[in-house]
Design an enzyme around this catalytic site. Structure first.
Site, PDB file in Angstrom:
ATOM      1  N   ARG A 412      91.845  93.758  86.901  1.00 41.42           N
ATOM      2  CA  ARG A 412      91.605  95.179  87.090  1.00 41.42           C
ATOM      3  C   ARG A 412      90.525  95.655  86.109  1.00 41.42           C
ATOM      4  O   ARG A 412      90.440  95.138  84.998  1.00 41.42           O
ATOM      5  CB  ARG A 412      92.913  95.916  86.837  1.00 41.42           C
ATOM      6  CG  ARG A 412      92.859  97.384  87.018  1.00 41.42           C
ATOM      7  CD  ARG A 412      94.256  97.969  86.904  1.00 41.42           C
ATOM      8  NE  ARG A 412      94.993  97.796  88.143  1.00 41.42           N
ATOM      9  CZ  ARG A 412      96.301  98.013  88.261  1.00 41.42           C
ATOM     10  NH1 ARG A 412      97.016  98.347  87.206  1.00 41.42           N
ATOM     11  NH2 ARG A 412      96.887  97.872  89.419  1.00 41.42           N
ATOM     12  N   CYS A 413      89.718  96.646  86.512  1.00 36.26           N
ATOM     13  CA  CYS A 413      88.620  97.034  85.633  1.00 36.26           C
ATOM     14  C   CYS A 413      89.077  98.071  84.611  1.00 36.26           C
ATOM     15  O   CYS A 413      88.658  99.221  84.590  1.00 36.26           O
ATOM     16  CB  CYS A 413      87.391  97.482  86.415  1.00 36.26           C
ATOM     17  SG  CYS A 413      87.522  99.077  87.135  1.00 36.26           S
ATOM     18  N   LEU A 414      90.004  97.647  83.787  1.00 38.09           N
ATOM     19  CA  LEU A 414      90.481  98.477  82.679  1.00 38.09           C
ATOM     20  C   LEU A 414      90.483  97.609  81.429  1.00 38.09           C
ATOM     21  O   LEU A 414      90.883  96.447  81.489  1.00 38.09           O
ATOM     22  CB  LEU A 414      91.925  98.933  82.939  1.00 38.09           C
ATOM     23  CG  LEU A 414      92.198  99.980  84.000  1.00 38.09           C
ATOM     24  CD1 LEU A 414      93.691 100.146  84.174  1.00 38.09           C
ATOM     25  CD2 LEU A 414      91.551 101.294  83.612  1.00 38.09           C
ATOM     26  N   GLN A 454      94.199 101.047  92.623  1.00 34.14           N
ATOM     27  CA  GLN A 454      92.835 100.483  92.709  1.00 34.14           C
ATOM     28  C   GLN A 454      92.672  99.522  93.887  1.00 34.14           C
ATOM     29  O   GLN A 454      91.797  98.663  93.879  1.00 34.14           O
ATOM     30  CB  GLN A 454      92.474  99.741  91.411  1.00 34.14           C
ATOM     31  CG  GLN A 454      92.182 100.677  90.260  1.00 34.14           C
ATOM     32  CD  GLN A 454      91.578  99.936  89.094  1.00 34.14           C
ATOM     33  OE1 GLN A 454      91.818  98.749  88.877  1.00 34.14           O
ATOM     34  NE2 GLN A 454      90.767 100.642  88.338  1.00 34.14           N
TER      35      GLN A 454
END
Lengths: 489, 439
Positions: A412-414, A454
């Site tokens: 995930r883009c976190l 997401q």
């Protein structure tokens, strides 16, 4: 990376060991069903139940073992359990529907937890036993039964706030149950609703690893049950909830060494052992260690059925020092338990595919990116530290393997999407396409936290079982207790 | 020796030489500093008094409760000192695992608050851990608590720097020992004594002993726990070694049985750790050296601790007429009756019905006319012979008919002709719908 690799090898009993040793099957399944992939092992659940049953047997106790449904939403596990003599403890309308649909008859279901009117109605309608937290909930149930002309409902009263005599045991506040000091008013309410409810007994659930706190609570329940009897009520059971724990790690020495080194890392005596110097609750205040280690005690020689055995053998200090099991038996009470995690011990694993392996600074940990999100492998959320098992894509040359330190990142883009904040040591460098198998995730660490935010997929679930020396599988919701015999594939 | 107050008897404990025949060292004189002879029973008397004295004296009119995080000896000393000064004492702890000490503290008027166990379902956002709450309470404005804070209070160390340490030097004719061995609890005694000894002779080698991580030795911390102590500085020790509970008990037994020193397991750990360290050094030596270890408290409080780990030490001779002597076959063939037959027999044969369950359970529900003799008591009675006449028939009942079968077999063996066990016990009786009463 400094010094010896600090492994935390998972405890793998024969079924999970055999699965982890089947790279071809695991790769075939993840190729077909994607990564992450959850695998559940229903037959193990039946074996675990037997272990609890044998503890009942050795203490001559009767009563029911209720599986705490919330620990895993698998249909396969629930249906396998329906084929045994166990019960299920449900904490929502959906779980109740699931349990009824999986084949549990109402006499084997207990409804607990926060309840909305629909949940309460269906529970009363189908005559499952309802565990009530407060007088208000009891009133609500009684009103519902009268208004809708439902059958008399069997109820348990959940109590909390037990006090030991002599020594005050501080406990964490619980928002569940009625304080034992207010039980008189609660029993009066039961008597008032005597036309629509039958009191089966009392219950407690304590979120603690401490045996003595649970023993104190059980003694407190025995006293309240005695008050019930003196009022002419006929209670038969004590429900002591769960919380018997799981022993996750194979080697106690590794756990001791790891926690000591973690302490030293926090104090700056050795290089950091976590991403960003995270201390898992510990902090360094001018050379002295402060805070508390917020980790699950992952190596626990006394867990699961053994924990129950120890609890039952514990002497009841305020009731003449006899073991609790002997007191339950003397008083002719059934014992109900609601283990979730402990019944799911060794019942599942989560597979994730390695997408990328990146060197960071020289000699620093590798960055390993997995096709899974942190919430798909919730070991970290539950404070369980345990290494994944590397399942190589191609037959790897184990002899030439060199240990590596890695940080495991999610897809995930976190920044916060770390599978674990800990530096994980693996016996060999993984390559893209390898699988990392997180063992023993079925209890709370599999789908308890998983989301579809997401538009990232949550893990699919497959049920697996052995026929002879072969592993067979089907999708989780295709599994029925008849499936293994029928051989659907 | 005449004193005006018991507190004057704190300190000035003897330094006793351990017989070389016991320790087997050829070049080292080994001495035990007998802190167990302090008036409240342990080395902690010194620190407790030194920490509490100025503050107990300072505000006599303000009341206030003395509080400490202590699982044992410090709590004991502070409870006595607080009581002597008209205060109460409260101990907050998560380590009080010794029942005798718990009872003694209650006897001395202490309040004990135990911290709960770890949460089974971890909540990383939890803010209500009891230790934090304890410190929050202490620091509330207007709080009248007198917190002695033994893990951080320099007056803990000071008690040993000015007392214990110099006493050792004095008793060794003005010299420091070559070795000093101490268990690490609050680190107060080891740090204070080490500092005093090094002032006399910087060459003294200091050995700190911690408990093995998976073990529990009362009064000693593991290495991780030591780091939580403000007074602990790894630099104080030339070496830090760990000792197991079994080793501590071994050392304790030697001190108890061969040296006449009634030390508890902590003293035993110090002795064991000292010998392990010194044996290696002894082989290299040519000149004489001396070593001192601390015996911090007495054995009496730890009997249940030792019994749990070494039941063999409490072995008693076997006694006659014990259900343990029965064979499986004897138990299987013990005379028994089902519920219906038992009901009929009670009407016609008027047997004495003996209910073997606990008095609480008996009081709640029992067979009408039965007497209650709890099984443990019944076993005691049988050691002495038959407790009823052979002419009186007896029906034994327990929860499921298991214990009653054993006793029926035993009574039959002892010559009683008319004893029966209720098959399936009171539970079968209830399940058959037979009447149970409370009267």
């Amino acid at each position: 990376m400094g010094g010896q690799p600090l492994y935390l090898e998972p405890r793998l009993e024969s079924r999970l060991r055999s699965l982890a040793d089947s790279p071809e099957l695991l790769h075939r399944l993840t190729d077909a069903l994607g990564s992450p992939l959850n695998m559940v092992v229903p037959d193990q659940l039946a074996d675990n139940l037997q272990q609890f049953r044998s503890v009942y047997g050795s203490h001559h106790l009767s009563g029911q073992v209720f599986f705490a449904h919330k620990a895993n939403r698998s249909s396969a596990l629930l249906r396998r359990l329906a084929a045994t003599d166990a019960g299920v403890d449900v904490a929502s309308l959906g779980e109740l529907q699931h349990a009824l649909g999986a084949g549990f008859t109402p006499d084997r279901i207990t409804a607990t937890g926060p309840k909305n009117p629909e949940f309460l109605w269906l529970a009363a309608r189908t005559s499952v036993t309802v565990s009530l937290d407060t007088r208000g909930e009891l009133d609500q149930l009684a009103t519902l039964v009268r208004k809708h002309a439902l059958p008399r409902t069997r109820v348990l009263l959940r109590l909390s706030g037990f006090e030991a005599s002599g020594v005050r045991v501080l406990s964490r506040r619980s928002r569940f149950g009625t304080a034992v000091g207010e039980s008189t008013a609660l029993l009066e309410t039961v008597e008032r609703h005597g036309d629509v409810v039958d009191l089966v007994g009392v219950a407690y659930h304590m979120d603690t690893t401490s045996l003595t706190e649970k023993a104190t609570a059980l003694e407190g329940c025995l006293r309240v049950l005695e008050e019930c009897r003196s009022r002419g009520l006929r209670p038969r059971a004590v429900d002591i909830g769960g919380g018997f724990g799981v022993n996750y790690l194979a080697d106690g020495g590794q756990w001791e060494r790891y926690t000591t080194e973690l302490t030293e890392a926090v104090l700056g005596i050795r290089p950091p052992l976590t991403y960003g110097g995270h201390g898992y609750g510990l902090r360094n205040e001018s050379g002295t260690l402060r805070g508390a280690l917020g980790l699950y005690p992952a190596h626990r020689p006394i867990a699961g059925a053994r924990y129950l055995d120890e609890l039952l053998a514990h002497p009841a200090a305020s009731l003449g020092g006899r073991p609790l099991a002997a007191l339950l038996l003397d008083h002719l009470y059934d014992l109900h338990i609601e283990p979730g995690r402990a019944l799911l011990d060794q019942c599942g694993l989560t597979l994730t595919k390695v997408l990328e392996v990146r060197d960071q600074e020289t000699d620093g940990p590798l960055a390993v990116r997995l096709a899974a999100k942190a919430d798909d492998v919730a070991l970290e959320d539950h404070g369980v530290l345990m290494d994944p098992v590397v399942v190589p894509r191609d037959g790897a040359d184990a002899d030439r393997a060199e240990p590596v330190a890695v940080h495991l990142f999610g897809s995930r883009c976190l920044e916060s999407d770390l599978i674990t904040r800990r530096t994980v040591f693996l016996p060999r460098r993984p390559v893209p396409g390898d699988l990392l198998a997180f063992a023993n995730t079925a209890g709370y660490c599999m789908d308890f936290h998983a989301t579809r935010a997401q538009h990232q997929p949550a893990a699919r679930k497959a049920a697996v079982w052995q026929e002879g020396d072969r592993w067979r599988w089907c999708l989780d919701d295709q599994y029925w207790p008849t499936t293994p015999v029928g051989g659907a594939q | 020796m005449r004193y005006d107050s018991i507190t004057e008897a704190i300190g000035n404990t003897p330094l006793v030489r351990i017989d070389p025949a016991v320790h087997g060292l050829s070049h080292i004189d080994l001495y035990a500093k007998l802190e167990l002879l302090n008036p409240f029973g342990s080395v902690k008397d010194r620190a407790a008094w030194n920490m509490a004295r100025p503050r107990l004296a300072a505000a006599p009119e303000r009341g206030g409760q003395v509080v400490e995080l202590s699982s044992g000896n410090t709590a004991k000393a502070l409870a006595v000192l607080a009581g002597m000064h008209g205060r109460t004492f409260k101990s907050v702890t998560n380590r009080m695992r010794i029942p005798e000490i718990k009872d003694l503290l209650l006897l001395l008027g202490a309040e004990i608050e135990e911290l709960p166990g770890q949460s089974e379902c971890l909540d990383p956002t939890a803010t209500d851990d009891p230790l934090t709450q304890f410190h929050r309470t202490l620091s509330e404005p207007g709080s009248t608590y007198l917190h002695t804070d033994q893990y951080f209070n320099p007056r803990n160390t000071e008690a040993h720097f000015t007392g214990t340490g110099p006493e050792i030097v004095k008793d060794l004719d003005g010299r420091s020992p070559d070795w000093f061995i101490a268990c690490v609890g609050t680190a107060g005694s080891s740090t204070g004594v080490a500092r005093a000894l090094r002032e006399h002779d910087p060459a003294v080698r200091v050995v700190g002993l911690v408990a093995a991580k998976s073990d529990f030795i009362p009064g000693i911390r593991t290495i991780d726990e030591a780091h939580e102590v403000g007074l602990f500085d790894p630099g104080t020790y030339d070496t830090i070694e760990s000792v197991s509970a079994d080793e501590a008990i071994e050392g304790m037994l030697t001190l108890n049985r061969r040296c006449g020193i009634l030390a508890g397991p902590t003293g035993g750990a110090a002795f064991f750790g000292a010998l392990r360290q010194l044996r290696a050094a002894d082989e290299e030596l040519t000149e004489r050296q001396s070593a001192v270890f601390i015996v911090c408290d007495r054995v009496e409080s730890y009997l249940s601790y030792v019994r749990q780990r070494r039941p063999d030490l409490f072995g008693r001779p076997r006694r006659g007429n014990s259900p343990a002597d029965l064979s499986d076959a004897e138990i299987r063939t013990a005379p028994a009756l089902g519920v219906a037959d038992a009901q009929a027999w009670i009407t016609t044969g008027e047997p004495l019905v003996v209910d073997l369950r606990s008095p609480y359970a008996y009081a709640a529900l029992h067979i009408d006319g039965s007497v209650n003799i709890v099984d443990e008591l019944f076993e005691e009675l049988l050691h002495g012979g038959l407790p009823f006449s052979r002419t009186r028939p007896v029906l034994l009942a327990c929860p499921v008919g298991e214990k009653s079968a054993r006793y029926a077999a035993l009574l039959t063996r002892m010559g009683h002709p008319g004893v029966r066990s209720l098959t399936g016990g009171i539970i079968a009786w209830r399940d058959a719908g037979a009447p149970l009463v409370r009267d």
